[in-house]
Motif scaffolding. Structure first.
Motif, PDB file in Angstrom:
ATOM      1  N   ASP A  66     -37.155  45.874 -40.337  1.00 47.64           N
ATOM      2  CA  ASP A  66     -38.170  46.385 -41.267  1.00 47.64           C
ATOM      3  C   ASP A  66     -37.656  47.639 -41.963  1.00 47.64           C
ATOM      4  OD1 ASP A  66     -40.416  46.991 -42.682  1.00 47.64           O
ATOM      5  OD2 ASP A  66     -41.707  47.345 -40.954  1.00 47.64           O
ATOM      6  N   SER A  68     -39.101  48.411 -45.070  1.00 45.18           N
ATOM      7  CA  SER A  68     -40.090  48.597 -46.135  1.00 45.18           C
ATOM      8  C   SER A  68     -40.555  50.037 -46.273  1.00 45.18           C
ATOM      9  CB  SER A  68     -41.285  47.668 -45.927  1.00 45.18           C
ATOM     10  OG  SER A  68     -41.914  47.953 -44.691  1.00 45.18           O
ATOM     11  N   ALA A  69     -40.475  50.836 -45.202  1.00 45.21           N
ATOM     12  CA  ALA A  69     -40.871  52.244 -45.301  1.00 45.21           C
ATOM     13  C   ALA A  69     -39.724  53.116 -45.801  1.00 45.21           C
ATOM     14  CB  ALA A  69     -41.347  52.742 -43.934  1.00 45.21           C
ATOM     15  N   GLY A  90     -41.406  48.622 -51.500  1.00 47.77           N
ATOM     16  CA  GLY A  90     -41.043  48.289 -50.129  1.00 47.77           C
ATOM     17  C   GLY A  90     -40.104  47.119 -49.982  1.00 47.77           C
ATOM     18  N   ASN A  91     -39.917  46.324 -51.026  1.00 46.81           N
ATOM     19  CA  ASN A  91     -38.980  45.196 -50.997  1.00 46.81           C
ATOM     20  C   ASN A  91     -37.672  45.513 -51.712  1.00 46.81           C
ATOM     21  OD1 ASN A  91     -40.611  43.391 -49.520  1.00 46.81           O
ATOM     22  ND2 ASN A  91     -41.777  42.931 -51.365  1.00 46.81           N
ATOM     23  N   ASN A 127     -36.796  40.611 -48.552  1.00 48.55           N
ATOM     24  CA  ASN A 127     -38.110  40.956 -48.009  1.00 48.55           C
ATOM     25  C   ASN A 127     -37.924  42.223 -47.182  1.00 48.55           C
ATOM     26  OD1 ASN A 127     -40.478  41.218 -46.543  1.00 48.55           O
ATOM     27  ND2 ASN A 127     -40.738  39.016 -46.301  1.00 48.55           N
ATOM     28  N   GLY A 128     -38.550  43.312 -47.609  1.00 45.90           N
ATOM     29  CA  GLY A 128     -38.352  44.600 -46.964  1.00 45.90           C
ATOM     30  C   GLY A 128     -38.796  44.667 -45.521  1.00 45.90           C
ATOM     31  N   SER A 129     -39.705  43.817 -45.119  1.00 39.86           N
ATOM     32  CA  SER A 129     -40.191  43.887 -43.742  1.00 39.86           C
ATOM     33  C   SER A 129     -39.393  43.017 -42.773  1.00 39.86           C
ATOM     34  CB  SER A 129     -41.673  43.509 -43.689  1.00 39.86           C
ATOM     35  OG  SER A 129     -41.876  42.253 -44.269  1.00 39.86           O
ATOM     36  N   SER A 130     -38.462  42.199 -43.269  1.00 42.30           N
ATOM     37  CA  SER A 130     -37.719  41.344 -42.333  1.00 42.30           C
ATOM     38  C   SER A 130     -36.225  41.209 -42.626  1.00 42.30           C
ATOM     39  CB  SER A 130     -38.336  39.942 -42.317  1.00 42.30           C
ATOM     40  OG  SER A 130     -38.215  39.351 -43.597  1.00 42.30           O
ATOM     41  N   ASP A 131     -35.734  41.793 -43.717  1.00 41.78           N
ATOM     42  CA  ASP A 131     -34.338  41.568 -44.095  1.00 41.78           C
ATOM     43  C   ASP A 131     -33.435  42.787 -43.939  1.00 41.78           C
ATOM     44  OD1 ASP A 131     -34.751  38.919 -44.649  1.00 41.78           O
ATOM     45  OD2 ASP A 131     -35.138  39.239 -46.782  1.00 41.78           O
TER      46      ASP A 131
END
Length: 161
Positions: A66, A68-69, A90-91, A127-131
């Motif tokens: 993650d 995204s932050a 975030g992405n 994808n900012g939360s998983s990549d």
């Protein structure tokens, strides 16, 4: 019979030449104005280059999935004569907003944003939360989703992407 030698242009010939020049000028002016806006919009892409490097570094060197932050803080916003702001979501999508008065003169149109989207593979966006920790294979350039710069003003390097 004495032959008269013509020296110079007649009034009709001169008027035809002036009319042709006027028609050519009227056709060339809109194309020239679009060209100058595209040239100014190229500076918007140059303003995003440092940000592209920062986003690439933040995503590929992340220890967790993650990011995204982290991504919205990856680069500082910068301004110039033609650029109002540069921001990252975030992405990792970089949005460069142009100064519409400097880009297209004193128009009321405020649609002046270009988006650069990091791609994981092929045409799949990051994808900012998983990549986090994955490599970026390229960038897709185009009009932003909010206040998009019209496609006819996009620089050539942005149209091809």
């Amino acid at each position: 019979m004495s032959a008269k030698l013509q020296k110079g242009l007649t009034l009709i010939e001169l008027m035809v030449v002036i009319a042709v020049i006027g028609i050519l000028g009227a056709l060339a002016l809109p194309a020239y104005q679009d060209y100058t806006v595209r040239a100014k919009a190229s500076e918007m892409l140059l303003a995003a280059n440092g940000c592209k490097t920062a986003v690439t570094e933040a995503i590929s060197s992340a220890s967790g999935a993650d990011v995204s932050a982290i991504l919205p803080k990856a680069c500082d916003s910068q301004t110039s004569k033609y650029v109002s702001s540069v921001s990252v979501d975030g992405n990792g999508v970089i949005t460069v907003t142009g100064n519409h008065e400097a880009l297209r003169g004193s128009t009321s149109a405020s649609a002046n944003a270009i988006a650069l989207t990091p791609l994981q593979s092929g045409d799949t966006a990051i994808n900012g939360s998983s990549d986090g920790g994955k490599a970026i294979s390229g960038w897709r350039c185009g009009p932003a989703t909010s206040n998009p710069l019209p496609a006819k003003y996009l620089p050539a390097s942005c149209k091809a992407s």
